[in-house]
Scaffold this active site. Structure first.
Site, PDB file in Angstrom:
ATOM      1  CD  GLU A 244      13.527  -9.352  18.613  1.00  7.96           C
ATOM      2  OE1 GLU A 244      13.154  -9.789  19.718  1.00  7.96           O
ATOM      3  OE2 GLU A 244      14.698  -9.428  18.214  1.00  7.96           O
ATOM      4  CB  CYS A 278       9.111  -6.073  24.255  1.00  6.11           C
ATOM      5  SG  CYS A 278      10.681  -5.334  23.809  1.00  6.11           S
TER       6      CYS A 278
HETATM    7  P1  NAD Z   1       0.326  -5.918  17.619  1.00  5.09           P
HETATM    8  O1  NAD Z   1       0.785  -7.306  17.440  1.00  5.09           O
HETATM    9  O2  NAD Z   1      -1.087  -5.649  17.924  1.00  5.09           O
HETATM   10  O3  NAD Z   1       0.656  -5.027  16.326  1.00  5.09           O
HETATM   11  C1  NAD Z   1       1.980  -4.903  15.814  1.00  5.09           C
HETATM   12  C2  NAD Z   1       1.908  -4.562  14.337  1.00  5.09           C
HETATM   13  O4  NAD Z   1       1.361  -5.665  13.623  1.00  5.09           O
HETATM   14  C3  NAD Z   1       1.054  -3.353  13.980  1.00  5.09           C
HETATM   15  O5  NAD Z   1       1.727  -2.595  12.987  1.00  5.09           O
HETATM   16  C4  NAD Z   1      -0.201  -4.006  13.411  1.00  5.09           C
HETATM   17  O6  NAD Z   1      -0.894  -3.161  12.496  1.00  5.09           O
HETATM   18  C5  NAD Z   1       0.374  -5.206  12.706  1.00  5.09           C
HETATM   19  N1  NAD Z   1      -0.573  -6.315  12.470  1.00  5.09           N
HETATM   20  C6  NAD Z   1      -1.731  -6.589  13.101  1.00  5.09           C
HETATM   21  N2  NAD Z   1      -2.307  -7.700  12.600  1.00  5.09           N
HETATM   22  C7  NAD Z   1      -1.480  -8.158  11.637  1.00  5.09           C
HETATM   23  C8  NAD Z   1      -1.487  -9.305  10.782  1.00  5.09           C
HETATM   24  N3  NAD Z   1      -2.484 -10.188  10.805  1.00  5.09           N
HETATM   25  N4  NAD Z   1      -0.451  -9.486   9.939  1.00  5.09           N
HETATM   26  C9  NAD Z   1       0.579  -8.619   9.915  1.00  5.09           C
HETATM   27  N5  NAD Z   1       0.646  -7.506  10.696  1.00  5.09           N
HETATM   28  C10 NAD Z   1      -0.371  -7.286  11.553  1.00  5.09           C
HETATM   29  O7  NAD Z   1       1.287  -5.338  18.765  1.00  5.09           O
HETATM   30  P2  NAD Z   1       1.197  -3.936  19.507  1.00  5.09           P
HETATM   31  O8  NAD Z   1       0.013  -3.962  20.415  1.00  5.09           O
HETATM   32  O9  NAD Z   1       1.341  -2.838  18.505  1.00  5.09           O
HETATM   33  O10 NAD Z   1       2.547  -3.964  20.360  1.00  5.09           O
HETATM   34  C11 NAD Z   1       2.625  -4.483  21.654  1.00  5.09           C
HETATM   35  C12 NAD Z   1       3.264  -5.852  21.650  1.00  5.09           C
HETATM   36  O11 NAD Z   1       4.533  -5.805  21.011  1.00  5.09           O
HETATM   37  C13 NAD Z   1       3.551  -6.378  23.037  1.00  5.09           C
HETATM   38  O12 NAD Z   1       3.214  -7.738  23.133  1.00  5.09           O
HETATM   39  C14 NAD Z   1       5.062  -6.211  23.170  1.00  5.09           C
HETATM   40  O13 NAD Z   1       5.661  -7.066  24.117  1.00  5.09           O
HETATM   41  C15 NAD Z   1       5.504  -6.485  21.797  1.00  5.09           C
HETATM   42  N6  NAD Z   1       6.838  -5.917  21.577  1.00  5.09           N
HETATM   43  C16 NAD Z   1       7.902  -6.762  21.463  1.00  5.09           C
HETATM   44  C17 NAD Z   1       9.184  -6.240  21.312  1.00  5.09           C
HETATM   45  C18 NAD Z   1      10.394  -7.144  21.195  1.00  5.09           C
HETATM   46  O14 NAD Z   1      11.437  -6.658  20.780  1.00  5.09           O
HETATM   47  N7  NAD Z   1      10.313  -8.403  21.535  1.00  5.09           N
HETATM   48  C19 NAD Z   1       9.367  -4.854  21.260  1.00  5.09           C
HETATM   49  C20 NAD Z   1       8.258  -4.042  21.380  1.00  5.09           C
HETATM   50  C21 NAD Z   1       6.988  -4.582  21.522  1.00  5.09           C
END
Ligand code: NAD
Length: 471
Positions: A244, A278
């Site tokens: 997502e 999101c």
């Molecule tokens: P992010 O991608 O920076 O981090 C999300 C998670 O991934 C964190 O727990 C982080 O520690 C982990 N992570 C980071 N690098 C990683 C790697 N290499 N491998 C595995 N895990 C890793 O996102 P964010 O800034 O926390 O959240 C914001 C983003 O999330 C926005 O783009 C938003 O649109 C999206 N989002 C999408 C939905 C949806 O349902 N489509 C819902 C909420 C947020």
């Protein structure tokens, strides 16, 4: 002394050698100390979840459903404590569409899972064969969550996985780990040891989880760039994925829209959680004939919705969650200004403390400007004038995103016709960012792979097992 929070591994509370301070984005105060889990902690969590798997799977469907009911009750019983902690570390208000609302959603999604079922299907029952299709759990589901709706998204990952008979290891965002740590500690009390485990720490733990051969599936919610890394990491062990990812949801306002009546829905569709959602409305295409009226109706609402510290109960909007996001929104609005944008309201960060960026409505910019093309994830909405509907639809569909979209107007036939042409996982009519446990949710294009919620979301936590018997 700041409170130290614990990880939960194999039913036990586990500390780590080092801790990280978690700050309230509204005022910079320390909310608590999060453990910084190591690779060994993650390894222990995966082992615990694997050991718990067979027992949990074999407790059967009724036990899995009852567990979801028990989780819903735990969440309801501790809603006040968890909402307060969530508001402190995430910044969102307690009231309105804030943390109490988020906890209500958690209990609702858990309660809904208890009502779901995974019936066996008979595909053939003939003189030759009896062929049955069963839905079986995958094993250990790895969950990686972001910081915007940390508890609700965790529940979206955890509950269907458990309902389908899997065990879980979750890694929350390092920006908002405390509420998840506490929530899992509470949920673990109503489950056998090892069925649910949480390890807090940095991004590298997420990468370890995606690569781990003991993890059967990854459910990831976060940004598109990280989603691509998760997919690459999971490739070495060919894990199924639910991704997502980000969105840049367009809304199209048609000439016959009663904009004064619809403005409240547009405003909250865009500004929910200060735009850090999101599937929020992130760019609004408005027909020339209703452009000024739309801007003025939205600006009236923006001026009267209070923003401030989430713990003050009259506030309905909070700060941006972290410095990186705060600077991103400042940068995108300044860039829009340099390209001819003008703010009708807002347009510059509020004086500190806290990462407060006011509700901002910008006009005078077009596609090609970063605020329109990129996901701003903040309370700064570009309002773009259009004259030709086909052109507006083409622009709405442009780009790599496809999470949700909306169309606003009066004529049902035209609304449906436009909805059918918008490329998104969900198209709303006269609303935006409305989700429910029984309605599949997810993106097309780079906004994601797979669906959560509903039967489709539950099935995504299973493998298909066919039993094909000669008669
Ligand atoms: P992010 O991608 O920076 O981090 C999300 C998670 O991934 C964190 O727990 C982080 O520690 C982990 N992570 C980071 N690098 C990683 C790697 N290499 N491998 C595995 N895990 C890793 O996102 P964010 O800034 O926390 O959240 C914001 C983003 O999330 C926005 O783009 C938003 O649109 C999206 N989002 C999408 C939905 C949806 O349902 N489509 C819902 C909420 C947020």
């Amino acid at each position: 002394m700041s409170q130290k929070y614990d990880m939960t591994i194999g039913g036990r509370r586990v500390q780590s050698g080092s801790h990280q301070q978690v700050h309230n984005p509204a005022d910079g105060s320390v909310v608590g100390l999060s453990p910084v889990g190591t690779e060994d902690d993650l390894e222990a969590a995966v082992v615990a979840a694997r050991e718990a798997f067979e027992g949990w799977r074999d407790t059967g469907d009724d036990a899995h459903a009852s567990a979801c009911t028990a989780i819903a009750k735990v969440l309801t019983d501790h809603a006040a404590e968890l909402s307060l902690l969530l508001s402190k570390e995430q910044g969102k208000p307690l009231k309105g569409l804030g943390s109490e609302f988020e906890l209500g959603g958690c209990a609702a999604w858990a309660g809904f899972a208890a009502t779901q079922s995974l019936p066996m299907r008979v595909l053939e029952d003939s003189a030759r064969s009896r062929i049955e299709m069963h839905r079986v759990p995958i094993g250990v589901v790895g969950s990686i969550t972001p910081w915007n709706w940390p508890l609700l998204i965790a529940i979206w990952h955890i509950v269907p996985a458990l309902r389908a008979g899997n065990t879980v290891v979750i890694k929350p965002s390092p920006f908002t780990p405390l509420s998840t740590l506490r929530m899992i500690e509470l949920i673990a009390k109503v489950l056998p040891p090892g069925v649910i485990n949480v390890v807090a720490g940095g991004d590298s733990l997420g990468a370890q989880l995606t690569r781990h051969p003991g993890i059967g599936k990854i459910v990831f919610t976060g940004s598109i760039p990280t989603g691509k890394k998760v997919m690459a990491g999971a490739a070495s062990t060919l894990k199924p994925l639910t991704l997502e990812l980000g969105g840049n949801d367009p809304g199209i306002v048609l000439p016959d829209a009663n904009v004064e009546q619809l403005a409240e829905g547009m405003f909250w569709g865009a500004m929910i959680n200060s735009g850090q959602t999101c599937a929020a409305l992130k760019r609004l295409y408005v027909h020339d004939s209703v452009f000024d009226r739309t801007c003025s109706a939205l600006a009236d609402i923006a001026r009267r919705v209070p923003m401030g510290n989430g713990l003050v109960e009259t506030n309905l909007l909070g700060p941006l969650q972290n410095q990186r996001q705060f600077e991103k929104v400042i940068d995108l609005v300044e860039d829009a200004r340099r390209h001819g944008g003008a703010a009708i309201v807002g347009g510059a960060p509020l004086p500190g403390p806290g990462y407060f960026y006011p509700t901002t409505l910008l006009t005078g910019i077009e596609d090609g400007v970063r605020l329109v093309d990129e996901e701003q994830f903040g309370p700064a909405l570009p309002i773009i004038r259009y004259r030709d509907l086909d052109d507006a639809i083409e622009r709405a569909n442009r780009g790599e995103f496809g999470l949700a979209a909306s169309v606003w107007g009066t004529d049902p036939a035209q609304l449906r016709a436009v909805a059918s042409r918008l490329e998104a996982g969900t198209v709303y009519i006269n609303k935006h960012a409305d989700i429910a446990p029984h309605v599949p949710f997810g993106g097309v294009k780079s906004s994601g792979i797979g669906r959560e919620f509903g039967d489709e979301g539950l099935e995504a936590c299973t493998s298909i097992k066919v039993i094909n018997a000669a008669v």
